[in-house]
Scaffold this active site. Structure first.
Site, PDB file in Angstrom:
ATOM      1  N   ASP A  65      34.318  52.055  46.848  1.00 39.02           N
ATOM      2  CA  ASP A  65      35.768  51.939  46.760  1.00 39.02           C
ATOM      3  C   ASP A  65      36.301  52.557  45.470  1.00 39.02           C
ATOM      4  O   ASP A  65      37.357  53.190  45.452  1.00 39.02           O
ATOM      5  CB  ASP A  65      36.178  50.472  46.830  1.00 39.02           C
ATOM      6  CG  ASP A  65      36.195  49.937  48.258  1.00 39.02           C
ATOM      7  OD1 ASP A  65      35.918  50.718  49.191  1.00 39.02           O
ATOM      8  OD2 ASP A  65      36.476  48.744  48.431  1.00 39.02           O
ATOM      9  N   ASN A 140      45.267  50.381  43.790  1.00 38.02           N
ATOM     10  CA  ASN A 140      44.927  48.963  43.947  1.00 38.02           C
ATOM     11  C   ASN A 140      45.831  48.061  43.118  1.00 38.02           C
ATOM     12  O   ASN A 140      46.530  47.213  43.664  1.00 38.02           O
ATOM     13  CB  ASN A 140      43.470  48.707  43.545  1.00 38.02           C
ATOM     14  CG  ASN A 140      42.534  48.666  44.739  1.00 38.02           C
ATOM     15  OD1 ASN A 140      42.954  48.864  45.876  1.00 38.02           O
ATOM     16  ND2 ASN A 140      41.276  48.414  44.485  1.00 38.02           N
ATOM     17  N   THR A 181      42.678  42.927  48.354  1.00 38.03           N
ATOM     18  CA  THR A 181      41.300  42.486  48.565  1.00 38.03           C
ATOM     19  C   THR A 181      40.401  42.824  47.372  1.00 38.03           C
ATOM     20  O   THR A 181      39.178  42.689  47.469  1.00 38.03           O
ATOM     21  CB  THR A 181      40.714  43.141  49.833  1.00 38.03           C
ATOM     22  OG1 THR A 181      40.902  44.561  49.773  1.00 38.03           O
ATOM     23  CG2 THR A 181      41.384  42.593  51.077  1.00 38.03           C
ATOM     24  N   ALA A 182      40.999  43.253  46.254  1.00 33.79           N
ATOM     25  CA  ALA A 182      40.219  43.609  45.072  1.00 33.79           C
ATOM     26  C   ALA A 182      40.358  42.502  44.019  1.00 33.79           C
ATOM     27  O   ALA A 182      40.107  41.336  44.297  1.00 33.79           O
ATOM     28  CB  ALA A 182      40.664  44.977  44.553  1.00 33.79           C
ATOM     29  N   TYR A 183      40.769  42.853  42.804  1.00 31.73           N
ATOM     30  CA  TYR A 183      40.865  41.880  41.713  1.00 31.73           C
ATOM     31  C   TYR A 183      41.816  40.747  42.085  1.00 31.73           C
ATOM     32  O   TYR A 183      41.591  39.583  41.737  1.00 31.73           O
ATOM     33  CB  TYR A 183      41.347  42.600  40.453  1.00 31.73           C
ATOM     34  CG  TYR A 183      41.111  41.883  39.147  1.00 31.73           C
ATOM     35  CD1 TYR A 183      40.557  40.598  39.090  1.00 31.73           C
ATOM     36  CD2 TYR A 183      41.430  42.492  37.937  1.00 31.73           C
ATOM     37  CE1 TYR A 183      40.339  39.959  37.888  1.00 31.73           C
ATOM     38  CE2 TYR A 183      41.211  41.866  36.721  1.00 31.73           C
ATOM     39  CZ  TYR A 183      40.667  40.599  36.705  1.00 31.73           C
ATOM     40  OH  TYR A 183      40.449  39.970  35.509  1.00 31.73           O
ATOM     41  N   SER A 186      39.924  38.108  43.886  1.00 38.26           N
ATOM     42  CA  SER A 186      39.040  37.374  42.988  1.00 38.26           C
ATOM     43  C   SER A 186      39.804  36.374  42.130  1.00 38.26           C
ATOM     44  O   SER A 186      39.262  35.340  41.739  1.00 38.26           O
ATOM     45  CB  SER A 186      38.283  38.353  42.081  1.00 38.26           C
ATOM     46  OG  SER A 186      37.487  39.239  42.838  1.00 38.26           O
TER      47      SER A 186
END
Length: 281
Positions: A65, A140, A181-183, A186
């Site tokens: 990614d 992102n 759906t990245a940082y 999380s």
């Protein structure tokens, strides 16, 4: 499609083997291709695309990614679509995993069996003493956090010129739907359908029980002002790559970019099907 450009993250295993496989198959199909002479790693995205031929119809990224994110930022404004082959671990953006059929992927591109999704991007402008000193884009997210010692930062958050709140936290994330759906994920933020248009504001480890992600319209302008620094220098980070140091009183204004990333999709799986598969890995 007839003209391809291949970029490779040599830090990933087997990228040269896969590159040679792609080049051999495109040669058999009598298609034109060029490969970047530089590894597509952090800080090198624009350099790796500087020799991009004008007639390029598709960029193929080999890595993960992160490699595709670098390509999206480097290609912003060119209108060239991107497709990624994942040779890393978990990949939400890439279209094919390490065990996928590369020849089928290339056949689909050559024969036009694909769709192109336009993904919203962010523009961030850093201000020092009221003057713009840096501008960049992200697919992102844009993150304001600190480096060095584990100390909290204090932020003032403004939306469309109006004070929203004061935060004490390790950092703040402004993410796109693609970056949900990245940082953002999380940090406890929600997942959004990637081809949507909205901004997600998510605090990182906030020092309050009431802080949650706030979702804003794509027309919103979010200003993050660093109001107090205990220790450790704050940074504005674009897609985990470009880092801009900040000082107390500096701010960054984040809004929807006028540029989009064009991501190639080959199959008809829904976003929920892909999400369920990725979450199970």
């Amino acid at each position: 499609m007839n003209n391809f450009y291949i970029v490779v993250n040599t830090e990933k295993e087997n990228t040269e083997t896969v590159r040679k496989q792609i080049e051999a198959y495109l040669t058999v199909r009598r298609k034109r291709f060029f490969s970047s002479g530089e590894s597509f790693t952090k800080g090198s995205g624009r350099a790796a695309c500087r020799d991009l031929p004008a007639d390029t119809e598709c960029v193929i990224t080999l890595g993960g990614d992160g490699t595709l994110l670098l390509a999206a930022r480097a290609l912003a404004g060119t209108n060239i679509p991107i497709i990624g082959i994942n040779l890393g671990n978990l990949g939400y953006l890439t279209e094919l995993g390490r065990d996928g059929n590369i020849e089928e992927l290339l056949d689909a591109l050559i024969c036009g069996r694909y769709q192109i999704q336009e993904r919203m991007m962010l523009k961030g402008t850093v201000y020092h003493d009221g003057h713009p000193v840096h501008e960049n884009i992200a697919l992102n997210e844009i993150v304001v956090s600190r480096e060095g010692e584990l100390r909290v930062l204090k932020f003032g958050i403004y939306v469309n010129g109006q004070l929203l709140n004061q935060y004490s936290a390790d950092g703040m994330i402004v993410a796109t739907p693609t970056g949900s759906t990245a940082y953002n994920l999380s940090a406890g933020g929600p997942i959004a359908q990637p081809d949507g248009n909205l901004l997600l504001l998510t605090p990182i480890c906030p020092h309050t029980l009431a802080s949650r992600t706030i979702v804003f319209s794509p027309e919103s302008r979010i200003k993050i002002e660093v109001s107090e620094i205990n220790r450790g220098r704050p940074m504005a980070v674009f897609d985990g790559d470009t880092k801009v140091p900040l000082e107390c009183g500096d701010s960054i204004e984040i809004e929807r970019s006028g540029q989009v990333a064009r991501i190639i999709k080959l199959d008809n799986r829904s976003f929920l099907d892909i999400l369920k598969q990725k979450m199970a890995q």
